[in-house]
Scaffold this motif. Sequence first.
Motif, PDB file in Angstrom:
ATOM      1  N   LEU A  25       0.850  -1.206   0.056  1.00 41.32           N
ATOM      2  CA  LEU A  25       0.027  -0.108   0.007  1.00 41.32           C
ATOM      3  C   LEU A  25       0.862   1.336   0.039  1.00 41.32           C
ATOM      4  CD1 LEU A  25      -2.539  -1.163   2.750  1.00 41.32           C
ATOM      5  CD2 LEU A  25      -2.829  -1.089   0.227  1.00 41.32           C
ATOM      6  N   VAL A  26       0.720   2.056  -0.824  1.00 38.14           N
ATOM      7  CA  VAL A  26       1.718   3.366  -1.219  1.00 38.14           C
ATOM      8  C   VAL A  26       0.958   4.265  -0.495  1.00 38.14           C
ATOM      9  CG1 VAL A  26       2.912   4.806  -3.010  1.00 38.14           C
ATOM     10  CG2 VAL A  26       2.470   2.220  -3.466  1.00 38.14           C
ATOM     11  N   ASN A  27       2.139   4.904   0.178  1.00 40.37           N
ATOM     12  CA  ASN A  27       1.575   6.321   0.678  1.00 40.37           C
ATOM     13  C   ASN A  27       2.548   7.475   0.525  1.00 40.37           C
ATOM     14  OD1 ASN A  27      -0.386   7.055   3.168  1.00 40.37           O
ATOM     15  ND2 ASN A  27       1.590   7.986   4.029  1.00 40.37           N
ATOM     16  N   SER A  28       2.219   8.598   0.356  1.00 36.63           N
ATOM     17  CA  SER A  28       2.776   9.813  -0.146  1.00 36.63           C
ATOM     18  C   SER A  28       2.800  10.902   0.932  1.00 36.63           C
ATOM     19  CB  SER A  28       2.138  10.033  -1.455  1.00 36.63           C
ATOM     20  OG  SER A  28       0.941  10.819  -1.340  1.00 36.63           O
ATOM     21  N   GLU A  29       3.807  11.760   0.647  1.00 37.65           N
ATOM     22  CA  GLU A  29       4.053  12.674   1.661  1.00 37.65           C
ATOM     23  C   GLU A  29       2.840  13.961   1.411  1.00 37.65           C
ATOM     24  OE1 GLU A  29       7.870  14.398   1.134  1.00 37.65           O
ATOM     25  OE2 GLU A  29       8.468  13.271   2.875  1.00 37.65           O
ATOM     26  N   ILE A  30       2.233  13.897   0.128  1.00 41.03           N
ATOM     27  CA  ILE A  30       1.415  15.036  -0.098  1.00 41.03           C
ATOM     28  C   ILE A  30       0.034  14.384   0.349  1.00 41.03           C
ATOM     29  CG2 ILE A  30      -0.118  15.852  -1.990  1.00 41.03           C
ATOM     30  CD1 ILE A  30       2.544  17.054  -2.196  1.00 41.03           C
ATOM     31  N   GLU A  31      -0.175  13.187   0.293  1.00 35.14           N
ATOM     32  CA  GLU A  31      -1.321  12.596   1.147  1.00 35.14           C
ATOM     33  C   GLU A  31      -1.262  13.094   2.834  1.00 35.14           C
ATOM     34  OE1 GLU A  31      -3.339   8.467   1.426  1.00 35.14           O
ATOM     35  OE2 GLU A  31      -1.770   8.598  -0.129  1.00 35.14           O
ATOM     36  N   ASP A  32       0.004  12.696   3.284  1.00 36.59           N
ATOM     37  CA  ASP A  32       0.000  13.108   4.802  1.00 36.59           C
ATOM     38  C   ASP A  32      -0.167  14.681   5.026  1.00 36.59           C
ATOM     39  OD1 ASP A  32       0.635  10.517   5.389  1.00 36.59           O
ATOM     40  OD2 ASP A  32       2.780  10.930   5.085  1.00 36.59           O
ATOM     41  N   ALA A  33       0.263  15.260   4.054  1.00 33.17           N
ATOM     42  CA  ALA A  33       0.218  16.744   4.284  1.00 33.17           C
ATOM     43  C   ALA A  33      -1.162  17.265   4.266  1.00 33.17           C
ATOM     44  CB  ALA A  33       1.086  17.411   3.240  1.00 33.17           C
ATOM     45  N   TYR A  34      -2.174  16.592   3.378  1.00 32.14           N
ATOM     46  CA  TYR A  34      -3.495  16.777   3.211  1.00 32.14           C
ATOM     47  C   TYR A  34      -4.164  16.505   4.668  1.00 32.14           C
ATOM     48  CZ  TYR A  34      -4.405  18.772  -1.237  1.00 32.14           C
ATOM     49  OH  TYR A  34      -4.377  19.249  -2.434  1.00 32.14           O
ATOM     50  N   GLN A  35      -3.787  15.365   5.006  1.00 30.73           N
ATOM     51  CA  GLN A  35      -4.555  14.973   6.416  1.00 30.73           C
ATOM     52  C   GLN A  35      -4.054  15.720   7.704  1.00 30.73           C
ATOM     53  OE1 GLN A  35      -2.988  10.879   6.585  1.00 30.73           O
ATOM     54  NE2 GLN A  35      -4.456  10.261   4.769  1.00 30.73           N
ATOM     55  N   GLY A  37      -4.581  21.724  11.061  1.00 33.68           N
ATOM     56  CA  GLY A  37      -4.887  23.137  10.496  1.00 33.68           C
ATOM     57  C   GLY A  37      -3.453  23.541   9.612  1.00 33.68           C
ATOM     58  N   PHE A  38      -2.519  22.758   9.677  1.00 32.33           N
ATOM     59  CA  PHE A  38      -1.413  23.189   9.019  1.00 32.33           C
ATOM     60  C   PHE A  38      -0.590  21.929   8.697  1.00 32.33           C
ATOM     61  CE2 PHE A  38      -0.640  23.179  13.664  1.00 32.33           C
ATOM     62  CZ  PHE A  38       0.392  22.557  13.849  1.00 32.33           C
ATOM     63  N   PRO A  39       0.298  21.969   7.591  1.00 31.37           N
ATOM     64  CA  PRO A  39       1.228  20.402   7.447  1.00 31.37           C
ATOM     65  C   PRO A  39       2.315  20.943   7.991  1.00 31.37           C
ATOM     66  CG  PRO A  39       1.213  22.169   5.640  1.00 31.37           C
ATOM     67  CD  PRO A  39       0.403  22.674   6.583  1.00 31.37           C
ATOM     68  N   LEU A  40       2.986  19.566   8.627  1.00 33.73           N
ATOM     69  CA  LEU A  40       4.268  19.644   9.339  1.00 33.73           C
ATOM     70  C   LEU A  40       4.963  18.665   8.358  1.00 33.73           C
ATOM     71  CD1 LEU A  40       5.597  20.563  11.937  1.00 33.73           C
ATOM     72  CD2 LEU A  40       5.081  18.304  12.754  1.00 33.73           C
ATOM     73  N   THR A  41       4.745  17.471   7.717  1.00 35.93           N
ATOM     74  CA  THR A  41       5.547  16.796   7.009  1.00 35.93           C
ATOM     75  C   THR A  41       6.021  17.653   5.770  1.00 35.93           C
ATOM     76  OG1 THR A  41       4.014  15.148   7.426  1.00 35.93           O
ATOM     77  CG2 THR A  41       5.674  14.689   5.397  1.00 35.93           C
ATOM     78  N   LEU A  42       5.416  18.478   5.082  1.00 44.01           N
ATOM     79  CA  LEU A  42       5.636  19.318   4.147  1.00 44.01           C
ATOM     80  C   LEU A  42       5.477  20.759   4.398  1.00 44.01           C
ATOM     81  CD1 LEU A  42       4.627  17.299   1.016  1.00 44.01           C
ATOM     82  CD2 LEU A  42       6.902  17.674   1.947  1.00 44.01           C
ATOM     83  N   GLY A  43       6.154  21.662   3.848  1.00 44.07           N
ATOM     84  CA  GLY A  43       5.721  23.121   4.089  1.00 44.07           C
ATOM     85  C   GLY A  43       4.523  23.352   3.089  1.00 44.07           C
ATOM     86  N   MET A  44       3.987  24.484   3.197  1.00 44.17           N
ATOM     87  CA  MET A  44       2.909  25.038   2.138  1.00 44.17           C
ATOM     88  C   MET A  44       3.633  25.289   0.833  1.00 44.17           C
ATOM     89  SD  MET A  44      -0.138  24.904   3.319  1.00 44.17           S
ATOM     90  CE  MET A  44      -0.896  25.837   2.113  1.00 44.17           C
ATOM     91  N   PHE A  45       4.913  25.868   0.923  1.00 47.21           N
ATOM     92  CA  PHE A  45       5.771  25.962  -0.456  1.00 47.21           C
ATOM     93  C   PHE A  45       5.707  24.698  -1.145  1.00 47.21           C
ATOM     94  CE2 PHE A  45       6.827  29.905   2.119  1.00 47.21           C
ATOM     95  CZ  PHE A  45       6.634  30.791   1.136  1.00 47.21           C
ATOM     96  N   ASP A  46       5.872  23.527  -0.391  1.00 46.07           N
ATOM     97  CA  ASP A  46       6.287  22.152  -0.963  1.00 46.07           C
ATOM     98  C   ASP A  46       4.942  21.695  -1.585  1.00 46.07           C
ATOM     99  OD1 ASP A  46       8.836  22.219  -0.107  1.00 46.07           O
ATOM    100  OD2 ASP A  46       7.908  21.448   2.060  1.00 46.07           O
ATOM    101  N   LEU A  47       3.652  22.221  -1.298  1.00 44.65           N
ATOM    102  CA  LEU A  47       2.617  21.584  -1.705  1.00 44.65           C
ATOM    103  C   LEU A  47       2.241  22.381  -3.026  1.00 44.65           C
ATOM    104  CD1 LEU A  47       0.308  21.293   1.563  1.00 44.65           C
ATOM    105  CD2 LEU A  47       1.278  19.515   0.193  1.00 44.65           C
ATOM    106  N   LEU A  48       2.883  23.542  -3.470  1.00 44.47           N
ATOM    107  CA  LEU A  48       2.526  24.226  -4.611  1.00 44.47           C
ATOM    108  C   LEU A  48       2.762  23.596  -5.799  1.00 44.47           C
ATOM    109  CD1 LEU A  48       3.906  27.779  -3.731  1.00 44.47           C
ATOM    110  CD2 LEU A  48       1.451  27.081  -3.765  1.00 44.47           C
ATOM    111  N   LYS A  49       1.745  23.713  -6.957  1.00 44.18           N
ATOM    112  CA  LYS A  49       2.370  23.086  -8.227  1.00 44.18           C
ATOM    113  C   LYS A  49       3.182  23.647  -9.034  1.00 44.18           C
ATOM    114  CE  LYS A  49      -2.585  21.463  -9.208  1.00 44.18           C
ATOM    115  NZ  LYS A  49      -3.705  21.607 -10.085  1.00 44.18           N
TER     116      LYS A  49
END
Length: 1009
Positions: free
Chosen positions: A862-872, A878-890
């Motif tokens: 079962l594959v898990n991704s950092e993007i998925e973690d950040a969304y959760q 109320g904020f991502p810790l695994t990734l920063g908000m800049f890391d989530l940008l397209k």
Amino acid sequence: MFLNVHSQYSLRYGTMNIETLIAEARAKNIHQFVLTDINNSTGCMEFIRLCRKEGLDAKDEAGNITKSAYPIKPIIGIEFKRAHQLLYIGIAKNKEGMKELNDFLTYYNLNQLPLPNQPSEFKNAFIVFPFGNKKELNDNEYLGITANEINKIVGKSIEKIRHKLVVLQSVTVKNKLEHRLHKYLRAIDLSTVLGKLQDADCCHEEEIFTAEDELKQKFENYEFIVENTQQLLASCCMDEYTFGKKNKKTFTGNVKDDLSLLTKLAIEGVTYRYGKNNKEAIARVKKELKVIAELDFCAYFLITWDVITYAMGKGYYHVGRGSGANSIVAYCLKITDVDPISLDLYFERFLNHKRTSPPDFDIDFSWDEREDVQDYIFKRYQSSNTALLGTMSTFKDRAIIREIGKVMGLPKAEIDDFSDPTKDRLHADNVVFNKLLYINTMMKGMPNQRSIHAGGILISEEPITYYTALDLPPKGMPTVQWDMYEAELIGLDKYDILSQRGIGHIKEAVRLVRKNKKERVDIHDFKSFRYDPKLNAQLSAGTPIGCFYIESPAMRQLLKKLSCEDYLTLVAASSIIRPGVASSGMMKTYIQSYHDPENVKYLHPVMKEQLEETFGVMVYQEDVIRICHHYAGLDMADADILRRGMSGKYRSKIEFDKLVQRFFDKAKEKGRDETVTKEVWRQVSSFAGYSFSKAHSASFAVESYQSLYLKTYYPMEFMVAVLNNYGGFYQRWVYVHALQQTGAKVNLPCVNHSDNVVNIDGEEVYLGFVGIQGLENRLIEIIPQERRDNGKYTNLEDLIKRTQLTLEQAIILIRIGALRFTGKSKKELLWEVHNYLGSKTKAIADKELFHSPSKTYNLPELVNSEIEDAYQELELLGFPLTLGMFDLLKTDYRGDILAKNLEQHEGKVVKMLGNFVCDKTVHTIKNTKMWFGTFIDIEGNFFDTTHFPNSSPIYPFRGKGCYLILGKVVLDFGVPSIEVIKFAKLPIKDNPVLITDSKPLKQKLNKSN
């Protein structure tokens, strides 16, 4: 003749204030009436006082009372209602009788019981029942009969009750027009529309003052009823009530002993604060003690000292501020930590022979310790003589439009439209709108509901129920039914026991330093770090995130503009940041003068003489008083009243307006230039309502330095303390970001490492369970407590059994990563929890006596991704810790320049990327809106933006996320900001897989993109 008169204090019922009631009575030649507001005695003391004033004012030139202006005899009582149904009316014979009525109502209020059908047997109060409601009457009980009810006794034998019948003419409104207003108030109170009001919900139109002769005519065949009524009124007298000095008179039980104890404590305190044989300090202490004794304030100081001593004995930290910090005696008693000698503070601002308003101490405690201090005060100084101060909220501003619109049955869209002041012109000819405005004008300023003062406590010499009944608001402590203004006029000086989170930050940080660093910090040793260059460097750099009062964007910018590098400049900054100084343009003048003191242009020589320290700018309340005194010639007492009036702390508008005129008249008498006087007044009036006393600013600055000290030398522990005391000016993620910048390793919550709040061990930090959206309070406490009691959790099944997790709660913990210690992925754990709990929503009730292992299954990868973690994390924290908000940008674009380089691009148009922190809306002189924004760049540094009215509607803020900003760099006193030209929120990457059926957070974050 009038036994049941309602004022506006019969909330959402009566329409006349006390002054209007008295004026109406005099107009009808009525010489006495009983004020009986519904279930409260709020206006009783005001009624007595104003009637007496009416008598004093109603004299001819020879000092004789004029017949046409014969004073009104005040009689007081309470109307008792239950569920809007009149039970009986209580009328006090005297002061003791009013206490009996107040005690009676207080008992039912504090015990939250409904009022009984039959009241207590009062010795000094009469009870009037509505006609027909009672057959057997006690000696002090009567039956009230209205003119419309006379037909009920015609032709009937009434000998048994003949001596018990009295006229019951209620008064609620002034006239028929106000009866309509009364209906609006009733509809608001009952949360219904006007058309659904029942007759029983409202008073009768006849409930107005009528001439006594006219009223007597209605009872002409039953003169004995009139005589009974007049005898009842004649037997009532409120002359025992006096006003002035009602506080607890002594601390020790003896006035001389109070002074001896206060002197002893103050002299001992001089040694503690200034060392031995400091002649200047001793002389000032003796000077203050003389005034304190002459004005009978020894007990006030000693009670405050006693409260502080109790708190310090419990290990509580406090801040003493307000005008009380002008006192060296307060400083020596450890009530405050502000040195009045080094700051040249004058005691007279706090207490002087001419001062008309009572002084008070403002004592701040941590938000989680104040209640214990309040509880101590109630127990120490008798609950019967102690109460919290109330306050009265009024109908005001556009909120009234909404209330009126609702009871008129208008649709929400129309109410919204009418509530927008910018659209008033569009509705000028709208009949409904004009009706709304008219009702709004009548209702504006009327009392709406009783509430609780921010922190005032009253300690009276005699039981407080002589003066008021007591409420039990949500705070859970007895509260008087009037506000600070009435308390002042009665003669009660409040003790302000307040709370703030800044103290919690300091207290918690000191504890964490002791635990994590094994070091002890004497945070009260202000003198040792006041001149610390590292602290002052943070001030001038404008980087005090988390520090009390100096972390907001506006304050950070001001500190940078001033290049603030010392305590005294921070003291001034704490006051000039207030709205009045900024709006009057004097903040800019102050900053210019601060950097170029040689070229200061003083408005008048008096301004130079009195305000040279602050470059001719009024910075503190004391400056306002000085200018009113030295420039305009007002005496110090009038100058202080004028200042209080401008800050909204003086009730009489008429008296205030007279003082304003006296300011101009006196200035003219002194030969002041009229143009200069007008400008002086402009500065005074725009500033005084928002200013701090210098001692107050100094107290805030001390606390700011204490926070700054901890942030500078113990940054990790300090930021954890900020998070554990629910932050400050910014959202939680900003403080987590600041904590990461200290070098701390910040981890997501974990069932085997986290507590309910954030914890720290060395440089390892674990976020707490508090703050996880949807996690039950029960589990927030149980998970760490069970781990401490019985060891770490071994796996998911062990956690479920030991904490009785439900499926829903288990899923939350899995999705936030709180079970990562198992070494299994979130998706594996989700399979496992469904396998174990199935679709059960209830917890497993009992712990197992013997462990039965659950079945295991071979799962595909079962594959898990950092993007998925950040969304959760966004959803649950109320904020991502695994990734920063800049890391989530397209986009990989991160802007052309960084915040640290802005100064080098002054005047240029630049393109930047920023993570949104906060924004502030302000209204311009033309009543248009503009915004100020604060962002963090890719390196974690703050920068600020300005959005003018022509750009804001086109490029609005759209909540949390990263924004592309195009704008011009401007420097104001060397501090850069960006004047926005274009502005857009950037889209973030798609969430590869949604684990549950919950709403995709992406929809919220990418909204409007």
